[in-house]
Design a protein around this motif. Structure first.
Motif, PDB file in Angstrom:
ATOM      1  N   GLN A  10       0.823  -1.193   0.000  1.00  0.00           N
ATOM      2  CA  GLN A  10       0.000   0.000   0.000  1.00  0.00           C
ATOM      3  C   GLN A  10       0.864   1.253   0.000  1.00  0.00           C
ATOM      4  O   GLN A  10       0.537   2.244  -0.660  1.00  0.00           O
ATOM      5  N   ARG A  11       1.978   1.201   0.712  1.00  0.00           N
ATOM      6  CA  ARG A  11       2.879   2.358   0.741  1.00  0.00           C
ATOM      7  C   ARG A  11       3.514   2.589  -0.623  1.00  0.00           C
ATOM      8  O   ARG A  11       3.776   3.717  -1.019  1.00  0.00           O
ATOM      9  N   LEU A  12       3.763   1.511  -1.373  1.00  0.00           N
ATOM     10  CA  LEU A  12       4.380   1.634  -2.677  1.00  0.00           C
ATOM     11  C   LEU A  12       3.570   2.506  -3.624  1.00  0.00           C
ATOM     12  O   LEU A  12       4.119   3.213  -4.458  1.00  0.00           O
ATOM     13  N   SER A  13       2.261   2.434  -3.505  1.00  0.00           N
ATOM     14  CA  SER A  13       1.402   3.145  -4.447  1.00  0.00           C
ATOM     15  C   SER A  13       1.551   4.656  -4.349  1.00  0.00           C
ATOM     16  O   SER A  13       1.184   5.375  -5.272  1.00  0.00           O
ATOM     17  N   THR A  14       2.098   5.155  -3.254  1.00  0.00           N
ATOM     18  CA  THR A  14       2.259   6.599  -3.091  1.00  0.00           C
ATOM     19  C   THR A  14       3.706   7.015  -2.888  1.00  0.00           C
ATOM     20  O   THR A  14       3.987   8.186  -2.707  1.00  0.00           O
ATOM     21  N   SER A  15       4.648   6.055  -2.968  1.00  0.00           N
ATOM     22  CA  SER A  15       6.042   6.387  -2.654  1.00  0.00           C
ATOM     23  C   SER A  15       6.797   6.976  -3.819  1.00  0.00           C
ATOM     24  O   SER A  15       7.863   7.535  -3.659  1.00  0.00           O
ATOM     25  N   SER A  16       6.281   6.848  -5.042  1.00  0.00           N
ATOM     26  CA  SER A  16       6.999   7.373  -6.192  1.00  0.00           C
ATOM     27  C   SER A  16       6.016   7.861  -7.232  1.00  0.00           C
ATOM     28  O   SER A  16       5.017   7.217  -7.518  1.00  0.00           O
ATOM     29  N   SER A  17       6.303   9.008  -7.824  1.00  0.00           N
ATOM     30  CA  SER A  17       5.430   9.544  -8.854  1.00  0.00           C
ATOM     31  C   SER A  17       5.916   9.210 -10.244  1.00  0.00           C
ATOM     32  O   SER A  17       5.231   9.475 -11.226  1.00  0.00           O
ATOM     33  N   SER A  18       7.116   8.596 -10.377  1.00  0.00           N
ATOM     34  CA  SER A  18       7.702   8.343 -11.681  1.00  0.00           C
ATOM     35  C   SER A  18       6.904   7.331 -12.474  1.00  0.00           C
ATOM     36  O   SER A  18       6.965   7.297 -13.695  1.00  0.00           O
ATOM     37  N   HIS A  19       6.147   6.468 -11.788  1.00  0.00           N
ATOM     38  CA  HIS A  19       5.380   5.467 -12.508  1.00  0.00           C
ATOM     39  C   HIS A  19       3.899   5.568 -12.156  1.00  0.00           C
ATOM     40  O   HIS A  19       3.131   4.637 -12.356  1.00  0.00           O
ATOM     41  N   ALA A  20       3.454   6.731 -11.625  1.00  0.00           N
ATOM     42  CA  ALA A  20       2.086   6.862 -11.144  1.00  0.00           C
ATOM     43  C   ALA A  20       1.067   6.680 -12.256  1.00  0.00           C
ATOM     44  O   ALA A  20      -0.065   6.263 -12.015  1.00  0.00           O
ATOM     45  N   ALA A  21       1.438   7.007 -13.528  1.00  0.00           N
ATOM     46  CA  ALA A  21       0.486   6.942 -14.622  1.00  0.00           C
ATOM     47  C   ALA A  21       0.279   5.510 -15.115  1.00  0.00           C
ATOM     48  O   ALA A  21      -0.694   5.244 -15.825  1.00  0.00           O
ATOM     49  N   ALA A  22       1.168   4.592 -14.784  1.00  0.00           N
ATOM     50  CA  ALA A  22       1.067   3.223 -15.271  1.00  0.00           C
ATOM     51  C   ALA A  22      -0.065   2.494 -14.560  1.00  0.00           C
ATOM     52  O   ALA A  22      -0.172   2.520 -13.338  1.00  0.00           O
ATOM     53  N   THR A  23      -0.915   1.862 -15.350  1.00  0.00           N
ATOM     54  CA  THR A  23      -2.017   1.099 -14.778  1.00  0.00           C
ATOM     55  C   THR A  23      -1.973  -0.329 -15.282  1.00  0.00           C
ATOM     56  O   THR A  23      -1.425  -0.611 -16.349  1.00  0.00           O
ATOM     57  N   CYS A  24      -2.563  -1.213 -14.526  1.00  0.00           N
ATOM     58  CA  CYS A  24      -2.606  -2.624 -14.894  1.00  0.00           C
ATOM     59  C   CYS A  24      -3.483  -2.789 -16.134  1.00  0.00           C
ATOM     60  O   CYS A  24      -4.636  -2.352 -16.140  1.00  0.00           O
ATOM     61  N   PRO A  25      -2.974  -3.433 -17.188  1.00  0.00           N
ATOM     62  CA  PRO A  25      -3.789  -3.623 -18.390  1.00  0.00           C
ATOM     63  C   PRO A  25      -4.914  -4.634 -18.192  1.00  0.00           C
ATOM     64  O   PRO A  25      -5.794  -4.756 -19.040  1.00  0.00           O
ATOM     65  N   GLN A  26      -4.885  -5.339 -17.069  1.00  0.00           N
ATOM     66  CA  GLN A  26      -5.910  -6.346 -16.814  1.00  0.00           C
ATOM     67  C   GLN A  26      -7.056  -5.814 -15.947  1.00  0.00           C
ATOM     68  O   GLN A  26      -8.226  -6.049 -16.241  1.00  0.00           O
ATOM     69  N   CYS A  27      -6.718  -5.080 -14.871  1.00  0.00           N
ATOM     70  CA  CYS A  27      -7.776  -4.606 -13.968  1.00  0.00           C
ATOM     71  C   CYS A  27      -7.823  -3.084 -13.845  1.00  0.00           C
ATOM     72  O   CYS A  27      -8.633  -2.548 -13.091  1.00  0.00           O
TER      73      CYS A  27
END
Length: 251
Positions: free
Chosen positions: A41-58
């Motif tokens: 859960q912490r990973l999701s807010t620890s870096s903005s460099s990959h914030a735009a990447a989303t899972c192609p499945q869900c």
């Protein structure tokens, strides 16, 4: 020392062979995904460099720079173009020689909380193999980037200038200093004498590392390679002094 989470017997077996097994494509599962813990859960807010990447499945935002989603157990292969720096959430540009070792280790732990093979027990064989390969790549990335010599060797190779296995020192003054240091270590009769050699050598390591930092910033790769060779020989002295008397008497 950084301690890795222990592997299960099955995961350990996969890790020994994972880098020899080609894995391609995307792996999905219908298994119930494991629940993300506090680290994930912490990973999701620890870096903005990959914030735009989303899972192609869900379509969930991916918690790491890697193509893996703990929410739905989607996993794909790491793109060949992705640098070790990107994998560990560090900037390659403008100067890939500048890294924060503590931050790299923290990011490594975060990544392993998502991709460690034991997290993928119960998924398909393809997914487990992909996770083992990904985990091994992250181990390799951390190993390469957290030591100055391995880091500059990696950077040179990535920039198309090869590795340093066959290079030798062509600086007569430095060569004499190296020979003197080895002779001093060979004649040393106490660990204090060996430590004195190591301390003096540490200053030279600091100087050449600063030089490499500037040369990498300027992208003067031929000069970087020359300086990296010097760094390699100085680390040879550091290793010999730290291992005194064993390594000295082995040469």
């Amino acid at each position: 020392m950084l301690r890795l989470p222990p592997l299960s017997a099955a995961a350990a077996a996969r890790s020994r062979h994972c880098l020899q097994r080609p894995v391609a494509g995307v792996f999905r599962t219908r298994h119930t995904p494991w629940s993300p813990g506090p680290q994930t859960q912490r990973l999701s807010t620890s870096s903005s460099s990959h914030a735009a990447a989303t899972c192609p499945q869900c379509s969930t935002p991916l918690p790491t720079p890697l193509p893996v989603c703990p929410r739905c157990s989607y996993i794909s292969t790491i793109p060949s173009s992705m640098s070790y720096h990107e994998m560990l959430g560090s900037q390659y540009e403008p100067n890939p020689f500048l890294v924060d070792n503590l931050e790299l280790k923290n990011r490594f732990r975060d990544l392993q909380s998502v991709i460690h093979p034991d997290r993928w027990v119960g998924t398909s064989e393809g997914q487990q193999t992909a996770a083992a390969i990904m985990s091994a790549r992250i181990n390799e990335a951390l190993y390469s980037l957290t030591h100055p010599l391995r880091r500059i060797e990696y950077i040179l190779e990535r920039e198309g200038h090869g590795r340093l296995e066959t290079d030798s020192v062509d600086d007569p003054e430095l060569l004499m200093e190296i020979m003197d240091a080895r002779e001093t270590l060979a004649a040393a009769e106490s660990s204090e004498e060996a430590e004195e050699v190591r301390s003096e050598n540490a200053e030279k390591l600091k100087e050449i590392s600063t030089e490499i930092e500037s040369l990498v910033a300027a992208k003067d790769w031929p000069a970087v390679r020359v300086a990296a060779v010097k760094l390699k020989y100085l680390y040879g002295i550091d290793f010999a002094a730290a291992s005194w008397p064993d390594q000295v008497h082995d040469h």
